[in-house]
Design an enzyme around this catalytic site. Structure first.
Site, PDB file in Angstrom:
ATOM      1  N   ASN A  59      80.296  88.796  56.366  1.00 30.59           N
ATOM      2  CA  ASN A  59      79.920  87.546  57.042  1.00 30.59           C
ATOM      3  C   ASN A  59      80.598  87.373  58.392  1.00 30.59           C
ATOM      4  OD1 ASN A  59      78.273  87.087  54.929  1.00 30.59           O
ATOM      5  ND2 ASN A  59      79.510  85.467  53.998  1.00 30.59           N
ATOM      6  N   CYS A  72      66.213  81.405  49.563  1.00 30.41           N
ATOM      7  CA  CYS A  72      66.950  82.516  48.946  1.00 30.41           C
ATOM      8  C   CYS A  72      66.902  82.273  47.446  1.00 30.41           C
ATOM      9  CB  CYS A  72      68.383  82.563  49.467  1.00 30.41           C
ATOM     10  SG  CYS A  72      69.401  81.272  48.796  1.00 30.41           S
ATOM     11  N   ASP A 128      81.276  80.862  48.085  1.00 26.35           N
ATOM     12  CA  ASP A 128      80.984  82.264  47.759  1.00 26.35           C
ATOM     13  C   ASP A 128      81.884  82.802  46.656  1.00 26.35           C
ATOM     14  OD1 ASP A 128      80.164  83.331  51.156  1.00 26.35           O
ATOM     15  OD2 ASP A 128      79.123  82.108  49.679  1.00 26.35           O
ATOM     16  N   ARG A 130      74.226  94.599  48.791  1.00 24.85           N
ATOM     17  CA  ARG A 130      74.152  93.834  50.054  1.00 24.85           C
ATOM     18  C   ARG A 130      75.539  93.455  50.539  1.00 24.85           C
ATOM     19  NH1 ARG A 130      70.136  88.916  50.241  1.00 24.85           N
ATOM     20  NH2 ARG A 130      71.220  88.918  52.244  1.00 24.85           N
TER      21      ARG A 130
HETATM   22  C1  EPZ Z   1      77.097  81.230  55.469  1.00 25.30           C
HETATM   23  O1  EPZ Z   1      75.752  80.874  55.216  1.00 25.30           O
HETATM   24  C2  EPZ Z   1      77.363  82.479  54.651  1.00 25.30           C
HETATM   25  N1  EPZ Z   1      76.470  83.546  55.096  1.00 25.30           N
HETATM   26  C3  EPZ Z   1      77.132  82.197  53.177  1.00 25.30           C
HETATM   27  O2  EPZ Z   1      77.499  83.362  52.452  1.00 25.30           O
HETATM   28  C4  EPZ Z   1      78.052  81.055  52.753  1.00 25.30           C
HETATM   29  O3  EPZ Z   1      77.774  80.728  51.414  1.00 25.30           O
HETATM   30  C5  EPZ Z   1      77.811  79.836  53.652  1.00 25.30           C
HETATM   31  O4  EPZ Z   1      77.991  80.195  55.024  1.00 25.30           O
HETATM   32  C6  EPZ Z   1      78.756  78.689  53.332  1.00 25.30           C
HETATM   33  O5  EPZ Z   1      80.076  79.113  53.519  1.00 25.30           O
HETATM   34  C7  EPZ Z   1      76.807  84.257  56.178  1.00 25.30           C
HETATM   35  O6  EPZ Z   1      77.832  84.031  56.797  1.00 25.30           O
HETATM   36  C8  EPZ Z   1      75.865  85.363  56.564  1.00 25.30           C
HETATM   37  P1  EPZ Z   1      75.824  77.001  56.155  1.00 25.30           P
HETATM   38  P2  EPZ Z   1      75.046  79.720  56.121  1.00 25.30           P
HETATM   39  O7  EPZ Z   1      74.861  76.883  57.279  1.00 25.30           O
HETATM   40  O8  EPZ Z   1      75.529  79.826  57.519  1.00 25.30           O
HETATM   41  C9  EPZ Z   1      73.361  73.140  55.039  1.00 25.30           C
HETATM   42  C10 EPZ Z   1      77.195  85.143  50.941  1.00 25.30           C
HETATM   43  O9  EPZ Z   1      77.161  85.120  49.690  1.00 25.30           O
HETATM   44  N2  EPZ Z   1      72.563  73.413  56.240  1.00 25.30           N
HETATM   45  O10 EPZ Z   1      77.289  76.862  56.443  1.00 25.30           O
HETATM   46  O11 EPZ Z   1      73.588  79.799  55.870  1.00 25.30           O
HETATM   47  C11 EPZ Z   1      73.103  74.163  53.927  1.00 25.30           C
HETATM   48  O12 EPZ Z   1      71.981  73.793  53.153  1.00 25.30           O
HETATM   49  C12 EPZ Z   1      76.467  84.073  51.728  1.00 25.30           C
HETATM   50  O13 EPZ Z   1      77.822  85.988  51.616  1.00 25.30           O
HETATM   51  C13 EPZ Z   1      71.614  72.483  56.653  1.00 25.30           C
HETATM   52  O14 EPZ Z   1      71.428  71.449  56.024  1.00 25.30           O
HETATM   53  O15 EPZ Z   1      75.622  78.417  55.448  1.00 25.30           O
HETATM   54  C14 EPZ Z   1      74.378  74.098  53.133  1.00 25.30           C
HETATM   55  O16 EPZ Z   1      74.326  73.017  52.232  1.00 25.30           O
HETATM   56  C15 EPZ Z   1      75.628  83.180  50.846  1.00 25.30           C
HETATM   57  N3  EPZ Z   1      70.899  72.745  57.777  1.00 25.30           N
HETATM   58  C16 EPZ Z   1      75.443  73.782  54.191  1.00 25.30           C
HETATM   59  O17 EPZ Z   1      74.741  73.321  55.348  1.00 25.30           O
HETATM   60  C17 EPZ Z   1      71.090  73.866  58.522  1.00 25.30           C
HETATM   61  O18 EPZ Z   1      70.420  74.046  59.558  1.00 25.30           O
HETATM   62  C18 EPZ Z   1      76.287  74.953  54.618  1.00 25.30           C
HETATM   63  O19 EPZ Z   1      75.396  75.997  54.995  1.00 25.30           O
HETATM   64  C19 EPZ Z   1      72.057  74.805  58.080  1.00 25.30           C
HETATM   65  C20 EPZ Z   1      72.786  74.554  56.940  1.00 25.30           C
END
Ligand code: EPZ
Length: 422
Positions: free
Chosen positions: A23, A118, A309, A401
């Site tokens: 990540n 997802c 995670d 992955r």
């Molecule tokens: C990153 O995903 C990580 N992926 C995820 O890891 C991790 O679970 C997540 O951050 C939280 O720490 C990568 O770094 C590639 P967010 P991301 O945007 O960026 C909401 C793994 O297993 N949200 O911080 O997609 C969302 O629904 C993966 O390695 C919105 O509402 O996570 C969530 O509730 C899985 N609107 C919260 O924010 C948006 O436009 C945090 O999501 C974006 C997010």
């Protein structure tokens, strides 16, 4: 599709090295597109998500050379001429959506497929798009694609307040803002180590980002960025996964090396409450399991809180703790697809909304179980290593992955895992 055959009740004893962070690597790879010269990234793990993103970069005309033996990636954007990211790649790996900010920041135009959902439910990107609009992007939607323009070819500074704090949105806005004209302020920005590392890399390339490590990032736009040689961080989630696995069998005594203890946030203090013995050095930790594991409840939150995670891994560990505890996920309300699979192994786990209650200590019995997503899958492997008899974990492509050489690493410290091609 490969599966794992796991012979259970194996303590983990010996030394295991952590690989580079998935990540943290993905944003660094996207950032390389912003430079006027090649970037070399070291400590890049050999993971399917990295290979997928290499292909996403190559589609644009960018040259990508992955020296797998050296875990080194060279990215040269000189021939970047097709600023698009197709659905068939983006749907495989949602972080491909970072291409929106990178392509906008580099050339003022991007056509990127929406990532879709997802395994555990919707993953919105509204904050990504609102944030880029706030710094001047004009965005339209067409047949599942986001089409974005920067008027005059360059974004302009603006102020964004993220709600909720989003890692991905913070990354995408940073990628768009570093070469915009003027100042951008991101309020309630994500503070995950992956974001901090990206800011450090961008500043090394010539960007001007201040407030790094805080929840307010201020970016003074610059006209150009240079390629760099930069070392990726160790994978804090892989490290936490192995630490938790080492707590599940009373005879485990595992030295985990090549990690950065600072990246673990509040996880370490919470983990100590279970009775494990932790001996930290500057890039390693020795984990000795307690005779009796104390049940500790957790709530997954944004950094430095307990990482979402690691919540599936923690719930799996709780099946071996002496008593009852709960796991709540405030980041992803439905990230619990592993719970019915743990039930198949004999766990006493009851899910109510975004909280699972686990009653331990329950002896697990081997069975066939289904991987559904990356972290759920590794939790089933952890359960299989303490279950009696044989556990079959299906569809381990999910694991490939995000965990480099998982079965090789675990077998080297006492596990009995065989990968079988289906
Ligand atoms: C990153 O995903 C990580 N992926 C995820 O890891 C991790 O679970 C997540 O951050 C939280 O720490 C990568 O770094 C590639 P967010 P991301 O945007 O960026 C909401 C793994 O297993 N949200 O911080 O997609 C969302 O629904 C993966 O390695 C919105 O509402 O996570 C969530 O509730 C899985 N609107 C919260 O924010 C948006 O436009 C945090 O999501 C974006 C997010």
């Amino acid at each position: 599709m490969d599966k794992f055959i796991i012979e259970g009740q194996t303590p983990l004893r010996g030394t295991l090295a952590v690989s580079g962070s998935k990540n943290a690597a993905l944003p660094l790879m996207a950032a390389a597109l912003l430079a006027d010269s090649p970037t070399t990234l070291q400590n890049i793990p050999r993971l399917n998500d990295i290979y997928t993103f290499n292909n996403v970069l190559r589609v644009t005309g960018t040259l990508v050379n992955f020296d797998e033996a050296a875990n080194t990636l060279v990215i040269d954007p000189a021939n970047l001429s097709f600023p698009e990211s197709p659905y068939d790649l983006v749907r495989k790996m949602r972080a491909s959506f970072y291409m929106l900010g990178a392509l906008l920041g580099q050339g003022g135009y991007a056509k990127v497929s929406l990532p879709g959902g997802c395994a555990w439910g919707p993953r919105p990107v509204n904050l990504h798009m609102e944030g880029l609009k706030a710094i001047g992007a004009e965005i339209t939607m067409d047949k599942g694609y986001v089409i974005a323009h920067a008027p005059g070819g360059r974004l302009r500074g603006g102020t964004i307040r993220l709600n909720p704090s989003s890692v991905g949105a913070t990354v995408n806005i940073l990628l768009g803002a570093v070469k915009a004209t003027g100042r951008t302020v991101i309020e309630n920005a994500a503070r995950e180590p992956d974001v901090v590392l990206l800011c450090k890399a961008l500043n090394a390339m010539g960007a001007q980002i201040s407030g790094v490590g805080t929840d307010t990032l201020t970016i003074e736009g610059v006209s150009g960025l240079s390629g760099i040689t930069f070392t990726n961080a160790p994978d804090r989630i892989e490290a936490g996964t192995y630490m938790i696995a080492a707590a599940m069998h009373p005879d485990s005594d595992l030295l985990i090396t090549k990690l950065d203890p600072q990246d673990l946030g509040e996880f370490t203090q919470t983990f100590k409450q279970t009775g494990v013995t932790l001996e930290f050095a500057d890039d390693s930790v020795r984990v000795k399991a307690p005779e009796k594991l104390i049940p500790v409840s957790i709530k997954a939150e944004i950094y430095p809180g307990f990482p979402t995670d690691l919540q599936a891994q923690w719930a799996t560990m709780l099946t071996q703790a002496s008593g009852k505890a709960t796991v709540t996920d405030h980041i992803y309300y439905d990230r619990f697809s592993y719970v019915p699979e743990l039930g198949r192994l004999g766990a006493d786990a009851v899910l109510t909304e975004n909280t699972v209650a686990i009653q331990g200590k329950t002896p697990l019995q081997g069975a066939s179980v289904m991987s559904t997503d990356l972290r759920a899958s590794v939790s089933l492997v952890m359960a299989g290593m303490v279950a009696g008899g044989t556990t079959e974990v299906l569809r381990v492509y999910h694991l490939d992955r995000g965990y480099e050489n998982l079965e090789v690493k675990l077998n080297a410290v006492g596990a009995k895992i065989t990968r079988v091609a289906e």
